[in-house]
Enzyme design. Structure first.
Site, PDB file in Angstrom:
ATOM      1  N   ASP A 136       0.805  -1.208   0.000  1.00 40.23           N
ATOM      2  CA  ASP A 136       0.000   0.000   0.000  1.00 40.23           C
ATOM      3  C   ASP A 136       0.844   1.266   0.000  1.00 40.23           C
ATOM      4  O   ASP A 136       2.066   1.224   0.202  1.00 40.23           O
ATOM      5  CB  ASP A 136      -0.906   0.016   1.239  1.00 40.23           C
ATOM      6  CG  ASP A 136      -1.933  -1.099   1.210  1.00 40.23           C
ATOM      7  OD1 ASP A 136      -2.423  -1.425   0.120  1.00 40.23           O
ATOM      8  OD2 ASP A 136      -2.240  -1.643   2.290  1.00 40.23           O
ATOM      9  N   TYR A 171       6.768 -10.191   6.775  1.00 43.23           N
ATOM     10  CA  TYR A 171       6.636  -8.752   6.976  1.00 43.23           C
ATOM     11  C   TYR A 171       7.195  -8.389   8.350  1.00 43.23           C
ATOM     12  O   TYR A 171       7.169  -9.195   9.281  1.00 43.23           O
ATOM     13  CB  TYR A 171       5.167  -8.320   6.924  1.00 43.23           C
ATOM     14  CG  TYR A 171       4.583  -8.216   5.542  1.00 43.23           C
ATOM     15  CD1 TYR A 171       4.627  -7.015   4.832  1.00 43.23           C
ATOM     16  CD2 TYR A 171       3.974  -9.309   4.940  1.00 43.23           C
ATOM     17  CE1 TYR A 171       4.073  -6.910   3.560  1.00 43.23           C
ATOM     18  CE2 TYR A 171       3.418  -9.216   3.672  1.00 43.23           C
ATOM     19  CZ  TYR A 171       3.471  -8.010   2.992  1.00 43.23           C
ATOM     20  OH  TYR A 171       2.942  -7.907   1.733  1.00 43.23           O
TER      21      TYR A 171
END
Length: 278
Positions: A57, A115
């Site tokens: 994003d 992540y």
């Protein structure tokens, strides 16, 4: 290779996502995918759209994103590597450029991704860190956050931690290849192999790091997990409530979305069959 023979390429990239509108090409916005495609075309004269291991994003960073594409240009890997880093802005770096087996796809061939979310713990966040951390000086019960994080290990439906937006049907995932084994189950089902919080002490201030490894992630999933674990750390929910949140399968059951600036795509894993050609 012959001049007209197409070869599959695998790039590993790192970037500062602050000035970009995420990975995926979008009209009127500066994106990583679009910037990379433009650099490849300027170097080779070929118009390609590099496929990433998943979407990131606006504001999210990467230390080990993987992209794949095919080229007919007979350019040696070392030359393409060097030329791309000269053509790209300094906020995007190519860490490696190599040939991959025919059929390799950065997203479909992936088997796991990791992540990391970074939280700065201190009175004043240094300006050289502020773009890459969530500066948060609230009192936190880190043990409660660790207990909550452990409850998402294994296979679960993570719909409660997926973004609620009209584009969810197509953005609903950054799916890895292992997702194919979930055929017939809810689109929100993922398998999480590791989920843990760690504390690090630095001269500039302490960091609280969340690392998660799984076979695929829903849109905003990591940031929504972090927001929920922070609720547990502040005492707003008990750690064991994470089980009920998962069972609800409703975004409204989970905590807030943590800011994008603290999130990094750390690395992507592939099975041995997807290793580069010798």
């Amino acid at each position: 290779m012959t001049k007209n023979e197409e070869h599959t390429w695998k790039l590993t990239l790192a970037w500062d996502g602050t000035g970009f509108h995420g990975w995926q090409v979008q009209p009127g916005h500066l994106t990583i995918q679009g910037t990379l495609a433009g650099a490849i075309e300027r170097i080779t004269g070929e118009r390609v759209l590099p496929q990433g291991s998943g979407r990131t994003d606006t504001g999210v960073h990467a230390r080990g994103q993987v992209a794949s594409f095919t080229l007919a240009a007979p350019i040696p890997p070392a030359n393409l590597h060097r030329a791309l880093n000269r053509a790209l802005p300094e906020t995007i770096r190519i860490l490696s450029a190599e040939h991959a087996p025919s059929g390799f796809h950065a997203r479909h061939s992936a088997c796991a991704k990791t992540y990391e979310y970074r939280i700065f713990r201190g009175e004043i966040c240094p300006p050289w860190l502020s773009r890459f951390v969530y500066a948060l000086n609230w009192p936190l019960q880190v043990d409660a956050m660790r207990q909550a994080a452990a409850l998402v290990l294994g296979e679960h439906d993570f719909t409660s931690f997926a973004a609620s937006d009209p584009d969810l049907a197509t953005r609903n995932a950054e799916p890895a290849a292992a997702e194919e084994s979930l055929h017939g189950k809810s689109a929100g089902v993922r398998v999480i192999y590791a989920s843990s919080w760690h504390e690090e002490r630095h001269e500039d201030g302490d960091l609280l790091l969340y690392r998660i490894r799984g076979n695929g992630f829903l849109h905003h999933m990591v940031r929504n997990l972090v927001g929920t674990f922070l609720d547990a750390g502040r005492g707003h929910i008990a750690p064991e409530e994470v089980r009920a949140i998962l069972e609800r399968r409703s975004r409204s059951a989970a905590g807030p979305t943590a800011p994008a600036r603290g999130l990094f795509l750390d690395h992507v894993e592939y099975p041995p069959a997807s290793s580069p050609e010798p």
